[in-house]
Design a protein around this motif. Structure first.
Motif, PDB file in Angstrom:
ATOM      1  N   TRP A  29      57.343 144.895  29.532  1.00 14.25           N
ATOM      2  CA  TRP A  29      58.695 144.284  29.255  1.00 14.25           C
ATOM      3  C   TRP A  29      59.621 145.299  28.852  1.00 14.25           C
ATOM      4  O   TRP A  29      60.818 145.372  28.951  1.00 14.25           O
ATOM      5  CB  TRP A  29      58.306 143.171  27.797  1.00 14.25           C
ATOM      6  CG  TRP A  29      57.658 141.872  28.466  1.00 14.25           C
ATOM      7  CD1 TRP A  29      58.225 141.028  29.077  1.00 14.25           C
ATOM      8  CD2 TRP A  29      56.457 141.664  28.441  1.00 14.25           C
ATOM      9  NE1 TRP A  29      57.233 140.001  29.232  1.00 14.25           N
ATOM     10  CE2 TRP A  29      56.050 140.333  28.997  1.00 14.25           C
ATOM     11  CE3 TRP A  29      55.074 142.638  28.129  1.00 14.25           C
ATOM     12  CZ2 TRP A  29      54.844 139.939  29.283  1.00 14.25           C
ATOM     13  CZ3 TRP A  29      53.935 141.779  28.193  1.00 14.25           C
ATOM     14  CH2 TRP A  29      53.877 140.536  28.900  1.00 14.25           C
ATOM     15  N   ALA A  30      59.041 146.651  28.007  1.00 12.63           N
ATOM     16  CA  ALA A  30      60.328 147.588  27.828  1.00 12.63           C
ATOM     17  C   ALA A  30      60.452 148.115  28.857  1.00 12.63           C
ATOM     18  O   ALA A  30      61.745 148.565  28.997  1.00 12.63           O
ATOM     19  CB  ALA A  30      59.251 148.545  26.830  1.00 12.63           C
ATOM     20  N   ALA A  31      59.542 148.377  29.978  1.00 11.97           N
ATOM     21  CA  ALA A  31      60.229 149.106  31.256  1.00 11.97           C
ATOM     22  C   ALA A  31      61.148 148.187  31.868  1.00 11.97           C
ATOM     23  O   ALA A  31      62.240 148.581  32.395  1.00 11.97           O
ATOM     24  CB  ALA A  31      58.956 149.263  32.117  1.00 11.97           C
ATOM     25  N   VAL A  81      59.603 139.638  19.008  1.00 12.88           N
ATOM     26  CA  VAL A  81      59.595 140.757  19.257  1.00 12.88           C
ATOM     27  C   VAL A  81      60.589 141.801  18.762  1.00 12.88           C
ATOM     28  O   VAL A  81      61.927 141.159  19.183  1.00 12.88           O
ATOM     29  CB  VAL A  81      59.653 141.034  20.835  1.00 12.88           C
ATOM     30  CG1 VAL A  81      59.610 142.643  21.232  1.00 12.88           C
ATOM     31  CG2 VAL A  81      58.428 140.466  21.332  1.00 12.88           C
ATOM     32  N   GLU A  82      60.257 142.877  18.108  1.00  8.49           N
ATOM     33  CA  GLU A  82      61.590 143.498  17.536  1.00  8.49           C
ATOM     34  C   GLU A  82      62.066 144.582  18.806  1.00  8.49           C
ATOM     35  O   GLU A  82      61.160 145.140  19.616  1.00  8.49           O
ATOM     36  CB  GLU A  82      60.889 144.470  16.444  1.00  8.49           C
ATOM     37  CG  GLU A  82      60.731 143.661  15.142  1.00  8.49           C
ATOM     38  CD  GLU A  82      60.538 144.558  13.790  1.00  8.49           C
ATOM     39  OE1 GLU A  82      60.363 145.759  14.259  1.00  8.49           O
ATOM     40  OE2 GLU A  82      60.187 143.942  12.822  1.00  8.49           O
ATOM     41  N   VAL A  83      63.232 144.610  19.196  1.00  7.36           N
ATOM     42  CA  VAL A  83      63.798 145.573  20.127  1.00  7.36           C
ATOM     43  C   VAL A  83      64.493 146.384  19.402  1.00  7.36           C
ATOM     44  O   VAL A  83      65.593 146.437  18.930  1.00  7.36           O
ATOM     45  CB  VAL A  83      64.682 144.564  20.878  1.00  7.36           C
ATOM     46  CG1 VAL A  83      65.166 145.471  22.255  1.00  7.36           C
ATOM     47  CG2 VAL A  83      64.012 143.143  21.434  1.00  7.36           C
ATOM     48  N   ARG A  84      64.152 147.708  19.841  1.00  6.85           N
ATOM     49  CA  ARG A  84      64.741 148.825  19.276  1.00  6.85           C
ATOM     50  C   ARG A  84      65.439 149.723  20.482  1.00  6.85           C
ATOM     51  O   ARG A  84      64.458 150.262  21.456  1.00  6.85           O
ATOM     52  CB  ARG A  84      63.866 149.675  18.722  1.00  6.85           C
ATOM     53  CG  ARG A  84      63.361 149.142  17.432  1.00  6.85           C
ATOM     54  CD  ARG A  84      62.244 150.071  16.621  1.00  6.85           C
ATOM     55  NE  ARG A  84      61.657 149.343  15.549  1.00  6.85           N
ATOM     56  CZ  ARG A  84      61.021 149.768  14.716  1.00  6.85           C
ATOM     57  NH1 ARG A  84      60.335 150.834  14.913  1.00  6.85           N
ATOM     58  NH2 ARG A  84      60.484 149.040  13.651  1.00  6.85           N
ATOM     59  N   GLY A 102      65.296 155.668  24.765  1.00  5.09           N
ATOM     60  CA  GLY A 102      64.492 154.589  25.739  1.00  5.09           C
ATOM     61  C   GLY A 102      64.465 153.197  24.804  1.00  5.09           C
ATOM     62  O   GLY A 102      65.301 153.055  23.720  1.00  5.09           O
ATOM     63  N   VAL A 103      63.624 152.518  25.324  1.00  4.44           N
ATOM     64  CA  VAL A 103      63.348 151.059  24.794  1.00  4.44           C
ATOM     65  C   VAL A 103      62.034 150.960  24.105  1.00  4.44           C
ATOM     66  O   VAL A 103      61.041 151.558  24.882  1.00  4.44           O
ATOM     67  CB  VAL A 103      63.492 150.162  25.909  1.00  4.44           C
ATOM     68  CG1 VAL A 103      63.250 148.637  25.405  1.00  4.44           C
ATOM     69  CG2 VAL A 103      64.819 149.981  26.248  1.00  4.44           C
TER      70      VAL A 103
END
Length: 453
Positions: free
Chosen positions: A395-397, A427-430, A435-436
């Motif tokens: 999901w990060a990709a 989900v914590e999104v940084r 990058g992610v």
């Protein structure tokens, strides 16, 4: 280790000295099984599960006998059967299964014994016969009733006199009673209502006799600790003492009495009319992990009223996430002595949790895990809610790819949509130039994450 407990009967904190250190005996009043357990019902489960864990730690796992009953014969159960048309046994079996599932989710250990009242009808009849023979009870109109004034210490637990109780409490006035305070040991059953043959006719037991008979059969005429909610102190526990001490005058029944205070929701008494009535299953279905619910309960001393709030749950969840990251892959050491000391001081769970915070701050992962497990927290089988072990890299990709495309097209709507969906799944999104990075956060729900596929 010396354990000190507040004894409701003496109104003092006392050193706990078991009758037999090799067989410490605890009895706790369990649920009437006609519906889901609400979050107030769960408080004594967590309280006395914590006591069970402490006593096993001090005296040995095989030296503690813990009994908690199921009341499976009751007018509420009869009413539910009449309302639904279902057999009573189906209702009680289903409700017991629900109870086990919900209390397991809170990390509560199963007691040594979980007797069903219907399995001890013969023992109840025998006890009632003995009470009648000794003059402490009498038969009238198909009923058997206990003579309250025959037990001179009646009211000692709740601190009330019999006359004051008559004046200030609701008592059932019936023509077959010698005294308004006398209570039912056995009552007739009409057609369609569960019943058993007895010397007083076809009928069923009163509520109070159940626990006296079951505790005697499982723990004997004298045992160490009897627990339950404060709402049971009178009349249920008062009546238990009277009939048990009269039936077995050479025993002491329970030597220590412990009562947990009641629970509120967001500062108000829990009530269906206020819309703040929740079962344990309600909270679990709303996404509160069982471990988080337990942590909130442990944050308040059992002898004080407890307030369930969403804010407390969020704080507990954040703390447990940090602790679980710290202890991941760590084998537990020994519980920190100060945690054991706090629990030994009348189950000071809030004090024990304060020590856990210190262990986490100092990086003592092994001590933190062992100490938390003693409180029913950070156990391996309860950690699935954190999302540990779930690979968020795909999901990060995907989010990184969407961001790259957006940098060219200047259309960031797809990025915002996916970010919102991830946040909704907990989900914590940084996102940074590097990058992610995605991490499970408060309210993480793997099922909602899978829906993004």
């Amino acid at each position: 280790m010396t354990i000190r407990l507040t004894n409701t009967k003496t109104r003092r904190k006392e050193v706990f000295e078991p009758i037999n250190r090799d067989r410490v005996r605890i009895y706790v009043c369990g649920p009437t099984v006609y519906d889901r357990a609400h979050i107030g019902n769960a408080r004594p489960v967590v309280v006395f599960d914590t006591l069970f864990r402490l006593v096993r730690h001090v005296y040995g796992d095989n030296s503690v006998v813990y009994a908690r009953n199921f009341t499976d014969v009751d007018d509420k159960i009869n009413a539910r059967a009449a309302e639904t048309g279902r057999p009573i046994r189906d209702i009680t079996d289903e409700t017991i299964r629900w109870y086990h599932e919900d209390m397991d989710a809170l990390g509560a250990l199963r007691p040594t014994h979980e007797p069903r009242a219907t399995e001890y009808i013969g023992a109840m009849i025998t006890m009632i016969e003995g009470l009648i023979e000794s003059g402490h009870a009498y038969a009238a109109s198909g009923h058997a009733l206990f003579r309250v004034r025959s037990y001179q210490d009646y009211g000692a637990l709740s601190g009330r006199s019999v006359d004051d109780m008559i004046a200030g409490a609701r008592v059932e006035v019936a023509p077959y009673k010698e005294d308004p305070m006398d209570f039912v040991l056995w009552k007739p059953s009409d057609e369609g209502v569960p019943g058993w043959e007895s010397p007083w006719g076809y009928g069923r037991p009163g509520w109070h006799i159940e626990c006296s008979a079951m505790s005697y059969e499982l723990l004997g005429e004298s045992f160490d600790i009897h627990g339950g909610g404060l709402d049971l102190q009178f009349p249920h526990h008062e009546n238990e003492i009277a009939q048990s001490c009269c039936a077995h005058p050479h025993g002491s029944f329970a030597r220590v009495w412990m009562h947990n205070e009641m629970l509120q929701v967001e500062g108000k008494k829990m009530s269906k009319s206020l819309g703040n009535f929740f079962t344990v299953r309600d909270l679990l279905d709303q996404g509160y992990p069982g471990e988080v619910i337990r942590m909130v309960y442990l944050g308040t001393h059992y002898g004080k009223p407890m307030d369930w709030t969403h804010e407390k749950a969020i704080q507990a969840e954040g703390t447990l996430r940090k602790w679980r990251q710290l202890v991941e892959g760590v084998s537990p050491g020994e519980p920190a002595p100060r945690v054991v000391e706090a629990l030994s001081d009348d189950l000071n769970t809030a004090g024990a949790i304060a020590v856990l915070h210190e262990l986490a701050r100092d990086g003592d992962a092994a001590g933190l895990k062992a100490s938390a497990v003693m409180l029913g927290l950070l156990e391996d089988h309860m950690g699935a809610w954190t999302g540990a072990g779930i690979d968020l890299a795909p999901w990060a990709a995907r989010l990184a790819s969407l961001r790259e495309a957006a940098m060219v097209s200047k259309d960031f709507a797809p990025v915002d949509a996916m970010k919102a969906a991830l946040l909704a799944a907990g989900v914590e999104v940084r996102m940074s130039k590097a990058g992610v990075e995605l991490m499970p956060g408060p309210g993480f729900d793997a099922a909602r994450l899978e829906a993004l596929d």
